[in-house]
Design an enzyme around this catalytic site. Structure first.
Site, mmCIF file in Angstrom:
data_model
loop_
_atom_site.group_PDB
_atom_site.id
_atom_site.type_symbol
_atom_site.label_atom_id
_atom_site.label_comp_id
_atom_site.label_asym_id
_atom_site.label_seq_id
_atom_site.Cartn_x
_atom_site.Cartn_y
_atom_site.Cartn_z
ATOM 1 N N PRO A 35 33.804 42.981 48.683
ATOM 2 C CA PRO A 35 34.453 42.204 49.763
ATOM 3 C C PRO A 35 35.953 42.471 49.716
ATOM 4 O O PRO A 35 36.706 42.064 50.643
ATOM 5 C CB PRO A 35 34.230 40.987 49.282
ATOM 6 C CG PRO A 35 34.026 40.875 47.672
ATOM 7 C CD PRO A 35 33.088 42.279 47.598
ATOM 8 N N PHE A 36 36.588 43.276 48.712
ATOM 9 C CA PHE A 36 37.845 43.502 48.591
ATOM 10 C C PHE A 36 38.213 45.154 48.498
ATOM 11 O O PHE A 36 39.323 45.617 47.964
ATOM 12 C CB PHE A 36 38.574 42.752 47.624
ATOM 13 C CG PHE A 36 38.486 41.495 47.597
ATOM 14 C CD1 PHE A 36 39.079 40.766 48.724
ATOM 15 C CD2 PHE A 36 37.342 40.721 46.678
ATOM 16 C CE1 PHE A 36 38.821 39.052 48.606
ATOM 17 C CE2 PHE A 36 37.204 39.377 46.895
ATOM 18 C CZ PHE A 36 37.977 38.618 47.742
ATOM 19 N N SER A 37 37.317 45.781 49.098
ATOM 20 C CA SER A 37 37.390 47.333 49.131
ATOM 21 C C SER A 37 38.683 47.957 50.143
ATOM 22 O O SER A 37 38.987 47.107 50.860
ATOM 23 C CB SER A 37 36.186 48.172 49.517
ATOM 24 O OG SER A 37 36.009 47.901 50.904
ATOM 25 N N GLU B 88 36.929 41.962 43.432
ATOM 26 C CA GLU B 88 37.879 40.917 43.126
ATOM 27 C C GLU B 88 39.200 40.745 43.747
ATOM 28 O O GLU B 88 39.990 41.365 43.999
ATOM 29 C CB GLU B 88 38.218 40.985 41.344
ATOM 30 C CG GLU B 88 39.028 40.077 40.828
ATOM 31 C CD GLU B 88 39.121 39.940 39.471
ATOM 32 O OE1 GLU B 88 39.792 39.213 38.860
ATOM 33 O OE2 GLU B 88 38.701 41.159 38.808
ATOM 34 N N LYS C 59 34.949 37.372 35.350
ATOM 35 C CA LYS C 59 34.620 37.305 33.962
ATOM 36 C C LYS C 59 33.383 37.014 33.819
ATOM 37 O O LYS C 59 33.029 36.039 33.945
ATOM 38 C CB LYS C 59 35.518 36.686 33.017
ATOM 39 C CG LYS C 59 36.999 37.255 32.854
ATOM 40 C CD LYS C 59 36.777 38.518 31.708
ATOM 41 C CE LYS C 59 37.942 39.511 31.675
ATOM 42 N NZ LYS C 59 37.931 40.341 32.612
#
Length: 416
Positions: A201-203, A219, A235
């Protein structure tokens, strides 16, 4: 447009944008995210830029933001920690990313709900549609080296656990570098292969001159929506299985693991403390604790913490107050960073830093640069790092295996 048409458009637009000296491409790969405003952003060309070394980089960024009420995209490297805290260790830098880099794009395209919108600039859409793309798969024969032998890595874990036993830290993120020299890769094809193996989702794809970040990160570091700041540290990691029953069992084991929960809650507490520095009193809250999210390679334990930004705090100071992200340092943060400098063997640079955007209203979204390939085209140096949270309960062998698991998507692309 159909999802297939949007997918083709994104690929063509990225290839078109990559011809410019600077471009930043952010893609959520259709993951549903209540904090995100865009499915994809493609920024290219530069009207203005800020390159700032460690020292007063955040101050210069604040001035840059005040002077330019505009869209901007940028990189914050891990080494900005030396500006947040009085710590500094000089190590060889073979990648050469600027400590802080931001640019105001000439052109910006946004994609949301299977429709694209030209946000800025006179973009020639016909040229984008006519841009040829290739289904070529590059097979690299890279000599990938590791800056730790397995034995040295295991020995370092035991040394770190002694620091934990003495009470120096509760948890420390310890990383190792994999690298290859004299490498020629096609950054676009490599990024495409990486995101096919591991869509996250944060590529993103970030080109700064002849330096590239090819990221499949899952992340979020920090976002701002209106006056709400949100951080989502990861984590807790578990492998996937092709057997559905076994995969569900692995997922449930991660969800109920006291060890992983212990690691996660330590970072949640650290992030809460970081956010308190910028928050309206009493507004810091944990929106989700120990959420389990599934990605192609791994299951992850992710928590979400938010607060209301104090009207007395500039949002750039809020970024500084939480940087670097606790998930990549440990707790307490300062001592963990000092031990990271002592025991790691490579300069982190862009790795475990962040890139993302700030919009004209002051809203922003930044990722955490993990599961990413860093490449300097000029000196043909390629690098990726992996790490994990070390606590006193950590099993050194299992930590080593977790590192290899996190590196597996990149390894599968580079050793295809």
């Amino acid at each position: 447009m159909t999802k297939e048409q949007i997918s083709i458009f994104k690929e063509k637009a990225l290839k078109y944008a990559s011809n410019f000296e600077v471009c930043c491409y952010l893609d959520s790969h259709q993951y549903q995210d209540k904090y995100g405003k865009h499915d994809c952003l493609i920024a290219f060309g530069k009207e203005k830029e800020l390159i700032a070394p460690v020292g007063n980089a955040f101050s210069l960024l604040k001035t840059f933001v005040k002077q330019n009420k505009d869209w901007m995209f940028g990189l914050l490297t891990y080494d900005l920690k030396n500006e947040v805290e009085d710590i500094q260790l000089l190590r060889e830098d073979r990648l050469g990313f600027p400590d802080l880099f931001f640019f105001v794009p000439k052109y910006l395209i946004s994609i949301k709900d299977d429709e694209f919108k030209i946000v800025k600039g006179e973009v020639d859409i016909e040229k984008i549609w006519n841009t040829p793309i290739t289904d070529e798969v590059r097979r690299y024969k890279l000599n990938i080296q590791n800056n730790f032998t397995k034995e040295a890595y295991l020995d370092h874990i035991e040394k770190i656990k002694q620091h934990i036993k003495r009470g120096d830290v509760y948890e420390m993120n310890f990383c190792q570098e994999f690298f290859a020299e004299n490498v020629e890769i096609d950054p676009l094809i490599t990024y495409k292969q990486l995101t096919e193996v591991s869509p996250t989702p944060f590529s993103g794809f970030f080109k700064i001159g002849n330096k590239y970040i090819l990221s499949a990160t899952p992340e979020r570091f920090l976002s701002k929506r209106g006056e709400i700041l949100t951080s989502q540290p990861i984590k807790g990691t578990a492998k996937r299985s092709k057997d559905l029953t076994e995969d569900l069992a692995i997922k449930n084991a991660l969800k109920n693991s006291k060890k992983e929960q212990s690691e996660n809650v330590m970072i949640v507490d650290l992030v809460r403390n970081d956010l308190t520095k910028s928050a309206v009193k009493g507004s810091v809250k944990v929106d989700e604790l120990f959420g389990i999210y599934t990605f192609p390679q791994v299951h992850q334990m992710i928590s979400s913490i938010s607060c209301e930004l104090s009207p007395n705090i500039h949002f750039i100071d809020a970024i500084k107050n939480t940087f670097p992200m606790g998930s990549m340092t440990g707790a307490p943060k300062l001592r963990a960073m000092q031990l990271i400098d002592q025991y790691e063997r490579s300069k982190r640079g862009a790795y475990s830093g962040s890139f993302g955007y700030i919009n004209p209203d002051g809203d922003f979204d930044f990722n955490v640069i993990i599961r990413s390939i860093l490449y300097n085209e000029e000196n043909q140096y390629l690098s990726f790092q992996v790490g994990g949270a070390i606590t006193y309960q950590s099993d050194a062998e299992k930590e080593y295996e977790e590192c290899l698991l996190k590196a597996s998507a990149i390894m599968s692309v580079l050793k295809n």
